[in-house]
Design an enzyme around this catalytic site. Structure first.
Site, PDB file in Angstrom:
ATOM      1  N   SER A 190      -9.315  -0.658   7.829  1.00 23.56           N
ATOM      2  CA  SER A 190      -8.888  -0.452   6.439  1.00 23.56           C
ATOM      3  C   SER A 190      -8.361  -1.656   5.698  1.00 23.56           C
ATOM      4  O   SER A 190      -8.169  -1.588   4.491  1.00 23.56           O
ATOM      5  CB  SER A 190      -7.832   0.640   6.372  1.00 23.56           C
ATOM      6  N   LYS A 242       0.851  -1.196   0.000  1.00 25.83           N
ATOM      7  CA  LYS A 242       0.000   0.000   0.000  1.00 25.83           C
ATOM      8  C   LYS A 242       0.885   1.244   0.000  1.00 25.83           C
ATOM      9  O   LYS A 242       1.973   1.235   0.591  1.00 25.83           O
ATOM     10  CB  LYS A 242      -0.867  -0.051   1.265  1.00 25.83           C
ATOM     11  N   SER A 297      -9.447   2.035   3.763  1.00 24.17           N
ATOM     12  CA  SER A 297      -8.612   2.773   2.850  1.00 24.17           C
ATOM     13  C   SER A 297      -7.728   1.907   1.955  1.00 24.17           C
ATOM     14  O   SER A 297      -7.251   2.368   0.920  1.00 24.17           O
ATOM     15  CB  SER A 297      -7.732   3.744   3.640  1.00 24.17           C
TER      16      SER A 297
HETATM   17  N1  GLN Z   1     -12.539   4.057   7.660  1.00 24.51           N
HETATM   18  C1  GLN Z   1     -11.747   4.317   8.819  1.00 24.51           C
HETATM   19  C2  GLN Z   1     -11.251   5.739   8.831  1.00 24.51           C
HETATM   20  O1  GLN Z   1     -11.493   6.408   7.893  1.00 24.51           O
HETATM   21  C3  GLN Z   1     -10.599   3.344   8.907  1.00 24.51           C
HETATM   22  C4  GLN Z   1      -9.378   3.763   8.194  1.00 24.51           C
HETATM   23  C5  GLN Z   1      -8.196   2.892   8.444  1.00 24.51           C
HETATM   24  O2  GLN Z   1      -8.298   1.817   9.032  1.00 24.51           O
HETATM   25  N2  GLN Z   1      -7.043   3.360   8.018  1.00 24.51           N
HETATM   26  O3  GLN Z   1     -10.644   6.188   9.756  1.00 24.51           O
END
Ligand code: GLN
Length: 477
Positions: free
Chosen positions: A182, A83, A158
Site C-alpha cells: 500500500s 494517512k 491503499s
Molecule cells: N492491495 C493490498 C490489499 O488490498 C495491499 C493493501 C495494503 O498494503 N494495506 O490487501
C-alpha cells in the site's frame, strides 16, 4: 514567492532548512504555500481533513524557536501528511470507514509523536481505502482520490491520498501503511518513492490494524534523503509495541555508496504474460545497466510465485476479521440508533458501517478460520508462508537484493478493476512478497514517455538493511 514555489516543488529538506536558516523563507510562508497547493488540488480528493489553523500556528511557533536560536529538531521545516489510519490525539481518525465516523484518537501513535518531537508540522490526514484494504483508493467512504498525473486514473492504494499528496506538492513527505504494497504500489502509480522498512522497524502503536503480522508504516517522498531522515526519526524500539525491533534507529543516508552488489532477479516474473511489456523492457534495461556498472545480476528460480497472493489473502483476511471484530457499535465511532438489543446493535452497526470490500474480507477471514476449514486454509497458508521465508533466507545468503517490478502495469483507469476483486488481488503479486517475509523494500519511480505514466522498479533488501537499500536506490535513480 518564486523561492517558495521551487521549495515546495523540488525542495529536499536540506534545502528547506538552509532557506529557513538564512531567513529567505519562513515556515509560516512555506505552510501557506502547501495550503494553497492543497486548495488548488481539491478536486483530486487527497485529504479527508486539513489541519490548517493548527499547522499555521505550529509553523509560527517554530519560526519563533528558530529565530531565538534554540536548538531545532531534525525535521524542522518538514511539512508532513499522515494517512487516515494513524492516531493523533484529539484528531479524528476513521481509516476511510463510516464505522469510525467522528471517532477521535485518545492518544498519539509512536511514529506521529516522534515526528512531532523532531519539529515536523503535520498538515492533514490523507484519504485511503477503507481499513487499508484495496489497490485503487476507490474503497474509501469519502470517495476516491484521483491520480494527480491523470485524473481519469486511480492513484493506487491503499495509501493513494498519501502518494498524490507528495506528487502534487501538498506536503514534503507522507506517512502511509503497507500491509501488502500500500505504500509502494501508489508510489509507483504516482511517480514518487515509497518505502516499507523491515517488519517491526517502526512501531505500530497507534496504527489502525489490518493484518498485524504484515502491517508496517511506510514513507513516501520525492527523494531518498528525506525518506531516510524520516525513517531515522520514526524507527527504533518502542515499548508500546512488543513486535518493534530492539535495534537502534536506521542511520541517515544521503549519498550513494561506491559498492558493487549481488542482485537477484526472477525470470518468471519478467516473462509473466500479465506484465506490461514496457515495464518488462525497462526492468531488463535496468538489469543490463547495473551489470555494466559492475554489479552482479543473476537470474534465480522462485517456484513459490503462484502461492504468494493466495497465502497473503488467506492470512491477511484471517487477521483482519479478528482485528475488525472490535468495531461493534459500542466502543468506537458509528453506532446504529434503531435497535432494541445488543445483537441487533452489532449486526446493524456493522452492516451499515463497513463497505463492500471490508465485508468481503471479513467473510473470507471468518471462513478460513472456521472450525471445519482452519487446517485446510489458515494452517496451510501459514505453512506456505514458512516455505516462502525459508526460500528468502536462502536467497539472502547469496544475494544483497532482489529486483522486481513494483506493479504489473501503470495506474488503471477509474473503475477499471474495482469490480473484479480477484484480478485486483492478483495484481499485488510483486509487493506482497516483502510483507509475507517482513523484508524492507522500496519502489523507485521510472518515467516512461512511451506509456505517458510512471511505474516503479522495486528493490527488496535483506532484513534490517534499510541503510544499504537506500544507498543503492540513490545509485539506481
Ligand atoms: N492491495 C493490498 C490489499 O488490498 C495491499 C493493501 C495494503 O498494503 N494495506 O490487501
Amino acid at each position: 514567492m518564486e523561492e517558495l514555489v521551487t521549495m515546495i516543488k523540488d525542495g529536499a529538506l536540506n534545502d528547506i532548512q538552509e532557506a529557513l536558516q538564512q531567513g529567505r523563507i519562513s515556515l509560516e510562508e512555506l505552510v501557506r504555500s502547501y495550503l494553497t497547493q492543497i486548495e488548488e488540488t481539491k478536486s483530486l480528493n487527497i485529504y479527508v481533513e486539513v489541519f490548517e489553523q493548527e499547522a499555521l500556528s505550529k509553523a509560527r511557533q517554530l519560526d519563533e524557536k528558530r529565530r531565538s536560536g534554540l536548538p531545532l529538531g531534525l525535521l524542522h521545516g518538514a511539512v508532513i501528511s499522515i494517512k487516515d489510519v494513524l492516531c493523533y490525539q484529539s484528531h479524528v481518525v476513521t481509516a476511510g470507514s463510516k464505522i469510525l465516523d467522528g471517532f477521535e484518537s485518545q492518544f498519539t501513535g509512536t511514529a506521529v509523536q516522534r515526528l512531532i518531537d523532531e519539529d515536523a508540522v503535520i498538515i492533514g490526514r490523507t484519504n485511503c481505502d477503507e481499513f487499508a484494504m484495496g489497490s485503487t483508493n476507490e474503497n474509501s467512504c469519502y470517495g476516491p482520490t484521483l491520480n494527480g498525473l491523470d485524473p481519469t486514473r486511480v492513484p493506487g492504494g491503499s495509501s493513494g491520498g498519501a502518494a498524490v499528496a507528495v506528487e502534487r506538492d501538498t506536503c514534503l513527505v507522507s506517512i502511509g501503511s503497507d500491509t501488502g504494497g500500500s505504500v509502494r504500489q501508489p508510489a509507483s502509480f504516482c511517480g514518487v518513492y515509497g518505502m516499507k522498512p523491515t517488519y517491526g522497524r517502526i512501531s505500530r502503536y497507534g496504527l489502525i490494524a489490518y493484518g498485524s503480522s504484515f502491517d508496517q508504516i511506510g514513507i513516501i517522498s520525492k527523494n531518498i534523503a528525506d525518506i531516510s531522515k524520516v525513517l531515522h526519526v520514526i524507527s527504533g524500539r518502542d515499548e508500546m509495541d512488543a513486535t518493534s525491533l530492539d535495534l537502534p534507529p536506521c542511520s541517515i543516508v544521503d549519498r550513494a555508496e561506491d559498492k558493487r552488489y549481488k542482485i537477484a532477479y526472477i525470470p518468471e516474473v519478467l516473462e509473466h504474460e500479465g506484465l506490461n511489456p514496457v515495464i518488462r523492457s525497462s526492468i531488463i534495461g535496468k538489469i543490463e545497466e547495473l551489470s555494466q556498472n559492475g554489479h552482479q545480476c543473476t537470474p534465480i528460480h522462485f517456484d513459490l510465485l503462484p502461492y504468494l497472493v493466495p497465502a497473503y489473502y488467506v492470512l491477511t483476511t484471517a487477521e483482519a476479521s479478528s482485528n475488525l471484530s472490535r468495531y461493534d457499535g459500542i466502543r468506537y465511532g458509528h453506532s446504529t440508533t434503531d435497535s432494541s438489543d445488543i445483537e441487533e446493535i452489532y449486526e446493524k452497526t456493522r452492516s451499515d458501517g463497513f463497505g463492500k470490500e471490508v465485508k468481503r474480507r471479513i467473510m473470507m477471514g471468518t471462513f478460513v478460520l472456521s472450525v471445519g476449514y482452519f487446517d485446510a486454509y489458515f494452517t496451510k497458508a501459514q505453512k506456505v508462508r514458512r516455505l516462502i521465508n525459508n526460500k528468502l533466507e536462502e536467497i539472502y545468503k547469496s544475494f544483497d537484493y532482489i529486483l522486481l517490478p513494483t506493479t504489473t502495469d501503470i495506474a488503471w483507469e477509474k473503475g477499471q478493476i474495482i469490480d473484479d476483486p480477484v484480478k485486483m488481488y492478483l495484481s499485488d503479486i510483486y509487493t506482497v512478497l516483502a510483507n509475507l517475509g517482513g523484508y524492507p523494500a522500496i519502489s523507485i519511480p521510472v518515467r516512461s514517455d512511451e506509456l505517458n505514466m510512471p511505474f516503479g522498479i522495486q528493490l527488496m533488501g535483506d532484513k534490517y538493511q534499510e541503510d544499504r537499500l537506500l544507498a543503492l536506490s540513490l545509485t539506481i535513480t
